[in-house]
Design a protein around this motif. Structure first.
Motif, PDB file in Angstrom:
ATOM      1  N   UNK A 138     -67.607 -69.540  42.581  1.00 27.98           N
ATOM      2  CA  UNK A 138     -66.983 -69.706  43.891  1.00 27.98           C
ATOM      3  C   UNK A 138     -66.097 -68.535  44.287  1.00 27.98           C
ATOM      4  N   UNK A 139     -66.034 -67.498  43.468  1.00 27.08           N
ATOM      5  CA  UNK A 139     -65.147 -66.369  43.754  1.00 27.08           C
ATOM      6  C   UNK A 139     -65.878 -65.133  44.256  1.00 27.08           C
ATOM      7  N   UNK A 140     -67.176 -65.229  44.456  1.00 30.63           N
ATOM      8  CA  UNK A 140     -67.961 -64.092  44.938  1.00 30.63           C
ATOM      9  C   UNK A 140     -68.783 -64.547  46.146  1.00 30.63           C
TER      10      UNK A 140
ATOM     11  N   UNK B 187     -71.771 -72.450  56.532  1.00 32.07           N
ATOM     12  CA  UNK B 187     -70.762 -72.393  55.460  1.00 32.07           C
ATOM     13  C   UNK B 187     -70.907 -71.117  54.640  1.00 32.07           C
ATOM     14  N   UNK B 188     -72.140 -70.798  54.301  1.00 29.17           N
ATOM     15  CA  UNK B 188     -72.403 -69.587  53.509  1.00 29.17           C
ATOM     16  C   UNK B 188     -71.902 -68.350  54.245  1.00 29.17           C
TER      17      UNK B 188
ATOM     18  N   UNK C 228     -63.998 -65.109  53.956  1.00 21.59           N
ATOM     19  CA  UNK C 228     -63.088 -65.667  52.959  1.00 21.59           C
ATOM     20  C   UNK C 228     -63.202 -65.079  51.559  1.00 21.59           C
ATOM     21  N   UNK C 229     -64.354 -64.541  51.199  1.00 23.86           N
ATOM     22  CA  UNK C 229     -64.488 -63.970  49.860  1.00 23.86           C
ATOM     23  C   UNK C 229     -63.601 -62.728  49.738  1.00 23.86           C
ATOM     24  N   UNK C 230     -63.056 -62.548  48.564  1.00 17.61           N
ATOM     25  CA  UNK C 230     -62.158 -61.426  48.319  1.00 17.61           C
ATOM     26  C   UNK C 230     -62.835 -60.430  47.382  1.00 17.61           C
ATOM     27  N   UNK C 231     -62.818 -59.135  47.721  1.00 14.37           N
ATOM     28  CA  UNK C 231     -63.485 -58.146  46.867  1.00 14.37           C
ATOM     29  C   UNK C 231     -62.947 -58.113  45.436  1.00 14.37           C
TER      30      UNK C 231
END
Length: 164
Positions: free
Chosen positions: A123-125, A17-18, A25-28
Protein backbone atom coordinates in the motif's frame (compact mmCIF):
# COMPACT_ATOMS: atom_id res chain seq x y z
CA UNK A 1 -32.47 -15.21 -8.29
CA UNK A 2 -31.80 -12.23 -10.54
CA UNK A 3 -28.46 -10.55 -10.17
CA UNK A 4 -27.84 -7.10 -11.64
CA UNK A 5 -24.54 -6.95 -13.56
CA UNK A 6 -22.47 -4.08 -12.12
CA UNK A 7 -19.11 -5.08 -13.57
CA UNK A 8 -18.73 -1.78 -15.41
CA UNK A 9 -19.46 0.24 -12.29
CA UNK A 10 -17.01 -1.82 -10.22
CA UNK A 11 -14.24 -1.44 -12.81
CA UNK A 12 -14.92 2.30 -12.85
CA UNK A 13 -14.69 2.39 -9.05
CA UNK A 14 -11.43 0.39 -9.06
CA UNK A 15 -9.84 2.56 -11.75
CA UNK A 16 -10.90 5.80 -10.05
CA UNK A 17 -9.39 4.68 -6.73
CA UNK A 18 -6.24 3.44 -8.44
CA UNK A 19 -5.74 6.70 -10.31
CA UNK A 20 -6.45 8.85 -7.27
CA UNK A 21 -3.93 6.93 -5.14
CA UNK A 22 -1.22 6.84 -7.82
CA UNK A 23 -1.64 10.42 -9.02
CA UNK A 24 -2.22 12.25 -5.75
CA UNK A 25 -1.45 10.23 -2.65
CA UNK A 26 1.51 7.90 -3.18
CA UNK A 27 4.77 9.24 -1.83
CA UNK A 28 8.06 8.72 -3.71
CA UNK A 29 9.88 7.98 -0.46
CA UNK A 30 7.22 5.45 0.69
CA UNK A 31 6.58 7.60 3.79
CA UNK A 32 2.81 7.60 4.02
CA UNK A 33 1.13 8.68 7.20
CA UNK A 34 -1.71 6.81 8.86
CA UNK A 35 -3.82 9.95 8.41
CA UNK A 36 -3.27 9.82 4.63
CA UNK A 37 -4.28 6.15 4.53
CA UNK A 38 -7.40 6.83 6.60
CA UNK A 39 -8.30 9.76 4.35
CA UNK A 40 -7.96 7.55 1.28
CA UNK A 41 -10.13 4.86 2.87
CA UNK A 42 -12.81 7.47 3.56
CA UNK A 43 -12.64 8.63 -0.06
CA UNK A 44 -12.88 5.00 -1.24
CA UNK A 45 -16.03 4.44 0.82
CA UNK A 46 -17.63 7.56 -0.65
CA UNK A 47 -16.68 6.56 -4.18
CA UNK A 48 -18.08 3.05 -3.68
CA UNK A 49 -21.28 4.54 -2.30
CA UNK A 50 -21.76 7.04 -5.13
CA UNK A 51 -20.38 5.12 -8.10
CA UNK A 52 -21.86 1.70 -7.32
CA UNK A 53 -24.03 1.14 -4.27
CA UNK A 54 -26.40 4.12 -4.43
CA UNK A 55 -27.32 3.06 -7.97
CA UNK A 56 -28.57 -0.29 -6.65
CA UNK A 57 -30.27 1.09 -3.55
CA UNK A 58 -27.62 -0.06 -1.07
CA UNK A 59 -25.64 3.09 -0.26
CA UNK A 60 -25.57 2.18 3.44
CA UNK A 61 -23.37 -0.86 2.72
CA UNK A 62 -20.43 1.42 1.91
CA UNK A 63 -20.02 2.38 5.57
CA UNK A 64 -18.56 -1.08 6.28
CA UNK A 65 -16.23 -1.22 3.27
CA UNK A 66 -13.00 -3.06 4.14
CA UNK A 67 -14.49 -4.12 7.48
CA UNK A 68 -16.96 -6.81 6.43
CA UNK A 69 -17.86 -8.31 3.05
CA UNK A 70 -20.76 -6.82 1.16
CA UNK A 71 -22.90 -9.96 1.00
CA UNK A 72 -25.16 -8.82 -1.83
CA UNK A 73 -22.26 -7.68 -4.03
CA UNK A 74 -21.30 -11.00 -5.55
CA UNK A 75 -18.13 -11.85 -7.44
CA UNK A 76 -18.19 -14.65 -9.99
CA UNK A 77 -15.81 -15.98 -12.64
CA UNK A 78 -16.00 -14.68 -16.19
CA UNK A 79 -18.35 -16.83 -18.24
CA UNK A 80 -15.61 -18.28 -20.45
CA UNK A 81 -13.59 -19.69 -17.52
CA UNK A 82 -13.88 -23.33 -16.50
CA UNK A 83 -11.51 -22.91 -13.53
CA UNK A 84 -10.73 -19.93 -11.32
CA UNK A 85 -7.31 -19.43 -9.77
CA UNK A 86 -7.61 -18.42 -6.13
CA UNK A 87 -5.31 -17.86 -3.20
CA UNK A 88 -6.81 -18.95 0.10
CA UNK A 89 -6.37 -16.72 3.14
CA UNK A 90 -5.31 -18.16 6.46
CA UNK A 91 -5.26 -15.98 9.56
CA UNK A 92 -1.83 -15.88 11.12
CA UNK A 93 -0.66 -14.83 14.55
CA UNK A 94 -0.82 -11.09 15.04
CA UNK A 95 -4.03 -10.68 13.06
CA UNK A 96 -2.48 -10.76 9.60
CA UNK A 97 -3.32 -13.13 6.81
CA UNK A 98 -1.11 -15.56 4.93
CA UNK A 99 -2.07 -16.45 1.38
CA UNK A 100 -1.66 -19.87 -0.21
CA UNK A 101 -0.13 -20.50 -3.58
CA UNK A 102 -2.67 -20.19 -6.37
CA UNK A 103 -5.08 -23.11 -6.58
CA UNK A 104 -7.27 -23.78 -9.62
CA UNK A 105 -10.86 -24.48 -8.60
CA UNK A 106 -13.44 -25.66 -11.15
CA UNK A 107 -16.09 -22.94 -11.42
CA UNK A 108 -18.89 -25.44 -10.81
CA UNK A 109 -17.34 -26.20 -7.39
CA UNK A 110 -17.19 -22.57 -6.22
CA UNK A 111 -19.48 -21.24 -3.51
CA UNK A 112 -20.94 -17.75 -3.73
CA UNK A 113 -18.27 -15.15 -3.13
CA UNK A 114 -18.97 -11.71 -1.68
CA UNK A 115 -16.87 -8.65 -2.44
CA UNK A 116 -14.61 -7.40 0.35
CA UNK A 117 -12.26 -5.01 -1.45
CA UNK A 118 -9.81 -4.47 -4.26
CA UNK A 119 -6.39 -5.57 -3.10
CA UNK A 120 -2.75 -4.86 -3.80
CA UNK A 121 0.25 -6.32 -2.01
CA UNK A 122 1.95 -3.07 -1.07
CA UNK A 123 0.00 0.00 0.00
CA UNK A 124 3.02 2.33 0.00
CA UNK A 125 3.77 2.34 -3.73
CA UNK A 126 1.84 2.74 -6.97
CA UNK A 127 -1.09 0.35 -6.89
CA UNK A 128 -2.88 -1.60 -9.59
CA UNK A 129 -5.51 -3.38 -7.49
CA UNK A 130 -4.79 -6.54 -9.48
CA UNK A 131 -6.75 -8.68 -7.04
CA UNK A 132 -10.21 -8.79 -5.55
CA UNK A 133 -10.44 -9.95 -1.96
CA UNK A 134 -13.61 -11.98 -1.56
CA UNK A 135 -15.24 -14.01 1.18
CA UNK A 136 -16.73 -17.42 0.53
CA UNK A 137 -20.29 -17.04 1.86
CA UNK A 138 -20.48 -20.71 2.79
CA UNK A 139 -17.22 -20.98 4.77
CA UNK A 140 -16.41 -17.30 5.58
CA UNK A 141 -12.87 -17.91 4.27
CA UNK A 142 -11.08 -15.08 2.45
CA UNK A 143 -9.78 -15.63 -1.08
CA UNK A 144 -7.83 -13.52 -3.54
CA UNK A 145 -8.83 -13.71 -7.20
CA UNK A 146 -7.39 -11.78 -10.11
CA UNK A 147 -9.64 -8.86 -10.93
CA UNK A 148 -9.40 -9.59 -14.67
CA UNK A 149 -10.96 -13.04 -14.11
CA UNK A 150 -14.20 -11.96 -12.45
CA UNK A 151 -17.43 -10.07 -12.96
CA UNK A 152 -19.59 -8.42 -10.33
CA UNK A 153 -23.31 -8.49 -9.73
CA UNK A 154 -25.61 -7.09 -7.10
CA UNK A 155 -28.29 -9.34 -5.69
CA UNK A 156 -31.00 -7.08 -4.26
CA UNK A 157 -33.01 -9.98 -2.83
CA UNK A 158 -30.19 -11.93 -1.18
CA UNK A 159 -30.60 -11.65 2.56
CA UNK A 160 -27.61 -10.22 4.34
CA UNK A 161 -26.35 -12.36 7.22
CA UNK A 162 -25.79 -9.63 9.76
CA UNK A 163 -23.37 -7.90 7.45
CA UNK A 164 -23.65 -5.19 4.82
Amino acid sequence: MACLDITGEMIGFKETCRHLWNAALVSPDRAISLLRIQSFEHIERELLKEMVLRRVGAAEAASNYRQVPIDRLLVHPKRFLSVLSVMVGDESQGGGRRWSEEVAIPVDKLSQMAFFDFFDWDMYVHRNFSYVRVVDLQTSVFHLVESCDVDFCFHAELEAKGRA
